[in-house]
Design a protein around this motif. Structure first.
Motif, mmCIF file in Angstrom:
data_model
loop_
_atom_site.group_PDB
_atom_site.id
_atom_site.type_symbol
_atom_site.label_atom_id
_atom_site.label_comp_id
_atom_site.label_asym_id
_atom_site.label_seq_id
_atom_site.Cartn_x
_atom_site.Cartn_y
_atom_site.Cartn_z
ATOM 1 N N VAL B 4 0.782 -1.122 -0.018
ATOM 2 C CA VAL B 4 0.072 0.118 -0.272
ATOM 3 C C VAL B 4 0.983 1.128 0.229
ATOM 4 N N LEU B 5 1.910 1.355 1.122
ATOM 5 C CA LEU B 5 2.751 2.466 0.965
ATOM 6 C C LEU B 5 4.189 1.770 0.863
ATOM 7 N N GLU B 6 4.936 2.295 -0.027
ATOM 8 C CA GLU B 6 6.382 2.015 -0.653
ATOM 9 C C GLU B 6 7.139 2.850 -0.732
ATOM 10 N N ALA B 7 8.434 2.820 -0.128
ATOM 11 C CA ALA B 7 9.477 3.663 -0.393
ATOM 12 C C ALA B 7 10.354 2.944 -1.280
ATOM 13 N N ARG B 8 10.765 3.691 -2.484
ATOM 14 C CA ARG B 8 11.746 2.838 -3.541
ATOM 15 C C ARG B 8 12.966 3.499 -3.534
ATOM 16 N N ASP B 9 14.206 2.741 -3.076
ATOM 17 C CA ASP B 9 15.406 3.332 -3.380
ATOM 18 C C ASP B 9 15.555 4.821 -2.894
ATOM 19 N N ILE B 10 15.206 5.041 -1.566
ATOM 20 C CA ILE B 10 15.381 6.370 -0.907
ATOM 21 C C ILE B 10 16.879 6.684 -0.532
ATOM 22 N N VAL B 11 17.266 7.877 -1.007
ATOM 23 C CA VAL B 11 18.522 8.412 -0.373
ATOM 24 C C VAL B 11 18.216 9.992 0.213
ATOM 25 N N LYS B 12 18.737 9.862 1.212
ATOM 26 C CA LYS B 12 18.638 11.424 1.973
ATOM 27 C C LYS B 12 20.120 11.614 2.579
ATOM 28 N N THR B 13 20.620 12.634 2.150
ATOM 29 C CA THR B 13 21.744 12.882 2.938
ATOM 30 C C THR B 13 21.698 14.435 3.637
ATOM 31 N N PHE B 14 22.290 14.442 4.754
ATOM 32 C CA PHE B 14 22.428 15.780 5.541
ATOM 33 C C PHE B 14 23.689 16.330 5.559
ATOM 34 N N ALA B 15 23.781 17.751 5.450
ATOM 35 C CA ALA B 15 25.179 18.556 5.677
ATOM 36 C C ALA B 15 25.639 18.455 7.074
ATOM 37 N N VAL B 28 19.860 8.011 5.278
ATOM 38 C CA VAL B 28 19.122 6.883 4.428
ATOM 39 C C VAL B 28 20.066 6.591 3.157
ATOM 40 N N ASN B 29 20.266 5.526 2.968
ATOM 41 C CA ASN B 29 21.084 5.295 1.592
ATOM 42 C C ASN B 29 20.484 3.894 0.977
ATOM 43 N N HIS B 30 19.855 4.184 -0.338
ATOM 44 C CA HIS B 30 19.294 3.438 -0.846
ATOM 45 C C HIS B 30 18.529 2.250 -0.158
ATOM 46 N N VAL B 31 17.417 2.902 0.518
ATOM 47 C CA VAL B 31 16.470 2.123 1.283
ATOM 48 C C VAL B 31 15.156 1.914 0.518
ATOM 49 N N SER B 32 14.769 0.699 0.524
ATOM 50 C CA SER B 32 13.293 0.331 -0.155
ATOM 51 C C SER B 32 12.603 -0.379 0.986
ATOM 52 N N LEU B 33 11.247 0.170 1.274
ATOM 53 C CA LEU B 33 10.604 -0.832 2.079
ATOM 54 C C LEU B 33 9.172 -0.524 1.462
ATOM 55 N N ALA B 34 8.188 -1.400 2.093
ATOM 56 C CA ALA B 34 6.953 -1.479 1.769
ATOM 57 C C ALA B 34 6.015 -2.075 2.833
ATOM 58 N N VAL B 35 4.734 -1.748 2.877
ATOM 59 C CA VAL B 35 3.867 -2.266 3.877
ATOM 60 C C VAL B 35 2.713 -2.548 3.305
ATOM 61 N N GLY B 67 15.024 8.935 -5.077
ATOM 62 C CA GLY B 67 14.070 7.854 -4.781
ATOM 63 C C GLY B 67 12.749 8.202 -4.925
ATOM 64 N N THR B 68 11.706 7.249 -4.720
ATOM 65 C CA THR B 68 10.161 7.406 -4.807
ATOM 66 C C THR B 68 9.441 6.720 -3.761
ATOM 67 N N VAL B 69 8.349 7.664 -3.279
ATOM 68 C CA VAL B 69 7.453 7.268 -2.325
ATOM 69 C C VAL B 69 6.074 6.605 -3.212
ATOM 70 N N LEU B 70 5.595 5.642 -3.036
ATOM 71 C CA LEU B 70 4.228 5.165 -3.887
ATOM 72 C C LEU B 70 3.331 5.084 -2.784
ATOM 73 N N TYR B 71 2.137 5.271 -3.298
ATOM 74 C CA TYR B 71 1.191 5.057 -2.461
ATOM 75 C C TYR B 71 0.060 4.403 -3.180
ATOM 76 N N ARG B 72 -0.445 3.155 -3.003
ATOM 77 C CA ARG B 72 -1.331 2.409 -3.880
ATOM 78 C C ARG B 72 -0.637 2.316 -5.260
ATOM 79 N N GLY B 73 0.549 2.036 -5.488
ATOM 80 C CA GLY B 73 1.306 1.708 -6.771
ATOM 81 C C GLY B 73 1.464 3.098 -7.496
ATOM 82 N N GLN B 74 0.902 4.103 -6.951
ATOM 83 C CA GLN B 74 1.220 5.209 -7.545
ATOM 84 C C GLN B 74 2.236 6.220 -7.088
ATOM 85 N N PRO B 75 3.210 6.829 -8.034
ATOM 86 C CA PRO B 75 4.223 7.552 -7.174
ATOM 87 C C PRO B 75 3.730 9.119 -6.623
ATOM 88 N N VAL B 76 4.035 9.353 -5.404
ATOM 89 C CA VAL B 76 3.409 10.456 -4.783
ATOM 90 C C VAL B 76 4.409 11.662 -5.155
#
Lengths: 332, 268
Positions: B4-15, B28-35, B67-76
């Protein structure tokens, strides 16, 4: 048993003045502690566990009243101690490690001077001697490269390292008793495990007595020789750690164990929360403190009087009317 | 991996600036997770491992570098997408003391999501608030109270109730039981299980307490240094951890049951 008691707390109560009479936050608690022995005081917020510790150091808020038969510390009665006595006891004979090392350390003073000052407050010694002792205690506390890194300010250190500094500070004057009040609660589990191992090691190597205050029964099992379970200001069960955890006899201890998930718990074997909430101080009256949440109340008894201590096994006692009347089956 | 909710290949860097030099650290380094629907996913790891950051990205409080966050299969992507997502995905914050406005009565705090999302007639709102309070095990009178009149456990229930007001599909719970006493913690855990069973709610449950996660979650993800180092069914990960870090983490858990106890003394 053969070891000499260093601390013996007899019937100690702590109360605060309230609008309608005194609020009793610790009610008639007794325990003893021998050199080289550790005691875990376990209980939830408001159980009075921190208040007891503070009474052992004379650092309760000024409006608090401590009463009781005696707090015997190496032959002296801490209930009678004045400011001058406290100055020789606090830090030097009994030291405390607090939950939040950030708040316990002065942010404007380097680690070196913080510990050095404490040493020179209690001992006549030169700066060089104090410095050598600082390096020594930091080493004992597992602080890496003490000669070099003790020049850091607390803000430059991680939470785990700060807690090691707090431990070094507690060790600096060679105390005979260390009180750790939720000293590992804010740390990550792996750091927590390191700190607990360190405290155990120091306790054994230096023959220290240790009071370890925690709400985590899992930690209690790792740290303590003896366990005192507190609820709403009252001691409800005490004994050897394994005795109490393997054969819990007070309904509260049993409820606490059933509420706490372990690595073995699963939803097939659900947790059973204790219903309701802990009573507010002042609302307990004369009866058993746990009666409002207890599944096995003895009608007409638990409301009106405190439970007497019943001996379960050598060294293991419980304060419960139901247990006193019906034994183990009664509290199942 | 879909859900239903999915994170695909998320990268987040902070200075990070240290000694006058600025560098970027990957939280966060190339993390994917889904519920999946009705599933409780546990996300575990120590402070700084990125578990909170990834969850904040999944609800748009934080933006990802890539990276992308998807909700019900659609990119948010658009603001409207995020707004729609936030109606069905709710976040429960760790600290029940700072998450509630101190001068706002509980009833008003609970009605606010309805007002923001323009749901229901104003006349029904008090009713819905009362029902929700009952559902989380609080007395409807609590609606008239202020946060400082409630205990930590009660506040955490209020927080949960507020998150549930919009009848979300997914709850993201960030360390919501770590500040609670054991007996209260068990009550809140039971409540979460009831909600999952009654409403078919999905949960992303973030915690550093592996004992709680083992109890609650059917699937668990272990994060370390911004990456997922191990994932799988709870029993598999806990009983037979493959990654060295998971093993260290498990070994560090204080557990009163680890020393075998005589069987007759445990349980009922």
């Amino acid at each position: 048993m053969a070891r000499q008691n260093v601390l013996s707390v007899e019937n100690v109560s702590v109360s605060f003045p309230g609008n309608s009479g005194d609020l009793i936050v610790v009610d008639d608690v007794s325990f003893t502690l021998a050199a080289g022995e550790s005691l875990v005081i376990a209980g939830e917020s408001g159980s009075g566990k921190s208040m007891i510790c503070q009474s052992l150091l004379g650092i309760l808020p000024p409006q608090a009243k401590v009463s009781g038969t005696r707090i015997d510390w190496l032959g002296r009665d801490l209930l009678q101690a004045g400011d001058k006595d406290w100055r020789t006891i606090r830090g030097a004979e009994i030291a405390m490690i607090f939950q939040d090392p950030t708040a316990a350390l002065n942010p404007l003073i380097t680690v070196e001077h913080q510990i050095g000052d404490a040493i020179r407050d209690h001992r006549k010694c030169s700066r060089a001697e104090a410095r050598a002792r600082t390096i020594e205690v930091l080493g004992m506390a597992g602080f890496p490269e003490p000669e070099h890194r003790m020049k850091s300010y607390p803000s430059e250190l991680s939470g785990g390292l700060r807690q090691r500094v707090a431990i070094a500070l507690a060790l600096s004057c060679g105390p005979k008793l260390i009180i750790a009040d939720e000293a590992t609660t804010n740390l990550d589990v792996s750091i927590q495990a390191q700190i607990v191992t360190l405290l155990k090691k120091l306790q054994q190597d230096l023959g220290l007595a240790l009071i370890f205050v925690t709400h985590d029964l899992g930690l209690a099992a790792q740290v303590g020789d003896n366990l005192l379970v507190m609820y709403a200001g009252h001691a409800v069960e005490q004994g050897g750690v394994r005795q109490v955890l393997d054969d819990p006899c007070h309904p509260y201890t049993r409820g606490l164990l059933r509420s706490a998930p372990t690595l073995q718990s699963s939803r097939a074997n659900p947790l059973r929360p204790i219903p309701g909430q802990a009573p507010k101080p002042g609302s307990i009256g004369k009866g058993s403190p746990f009666r409002s949440r207890c599944p096995v109340v003895v009608d007409g008894v638990c409301e009106v009087m405190r439970a007497p201590w019943t001996n379960v096994a050598p060294g293991h006692d419980v304060a419960c009317h139901r247990f006193a009347r019906d034994g183990r089956e009664g509290v199942q | 991996m879909t859900g239903v909710l999915e994170a695909r290949d998320i990268v987040k860097t902070f200075a990070v600036t240290r000694d006058g030099k600025t560098s970027r650290v990957a939280a966060v380094n190339h993390v994917s997770l889904a519920v999946e629907p009705g599933e409780i996913v546990g996300l575990v790891g120590e402070s700084g491992c990125g578990k909170t950051t990834i969850s904040r990205i999944m609800i748009g409080i934080e933006s990802a570098d890539s990276g992308t966050v998807l909700y019900r299969g659609q990119p948010v992507v658009s603001r409207a997408d995020w707004r729609a997502l936030r109606r069905e995905v709710q976040y429960v914050f760790q600290d029940p003391f700072t998450a509630l406005c101190p001068t706002m009565r509980i009833g008003a705090a609970l009605a606010e999501p309805l007002i923001i999302h323009r749901i229901g007639a104003p006349s029904e709102r008090a009713d819905r608030v009362a029902k929700m309070l009952e559902m989380v095990g609080l007395h409807p009178d609590v609606a008239r109270r202020l946060p400082n009149q409630l205990s930590g456990g009660q506040r955490q229930r209020v927080n949960l109730a507020r998150a549930l007001m919009l009848e979300p599909r997914i709850l993201i719970c960030d360390e919501i039981v770590s500040g609670l006493d054991v007996s209260i913690q068990a009550q809140v855990l039971q409540l979460l299980i009831d909600l999952q069973e009654k409403l078919g709610l999905s949960l992303i449950f973030i915690s550093h307490d592996l004992r709680v996660v083992r109890y609650l979650a059917s699937r668990v993800l272990v994060m370390y240094g911004g990456e997922i180092v191990e994932q799988g069914a709870s029993e598999a990960v806990f009983d037979d951890p493959q990654h060295a870090y998971t093993r260290t983490l498990l070994a560090a858990i204080p557990d009163h049951s680890r020393v075998p106890a005589p069987a007759h003394n445990l349980g009922a």
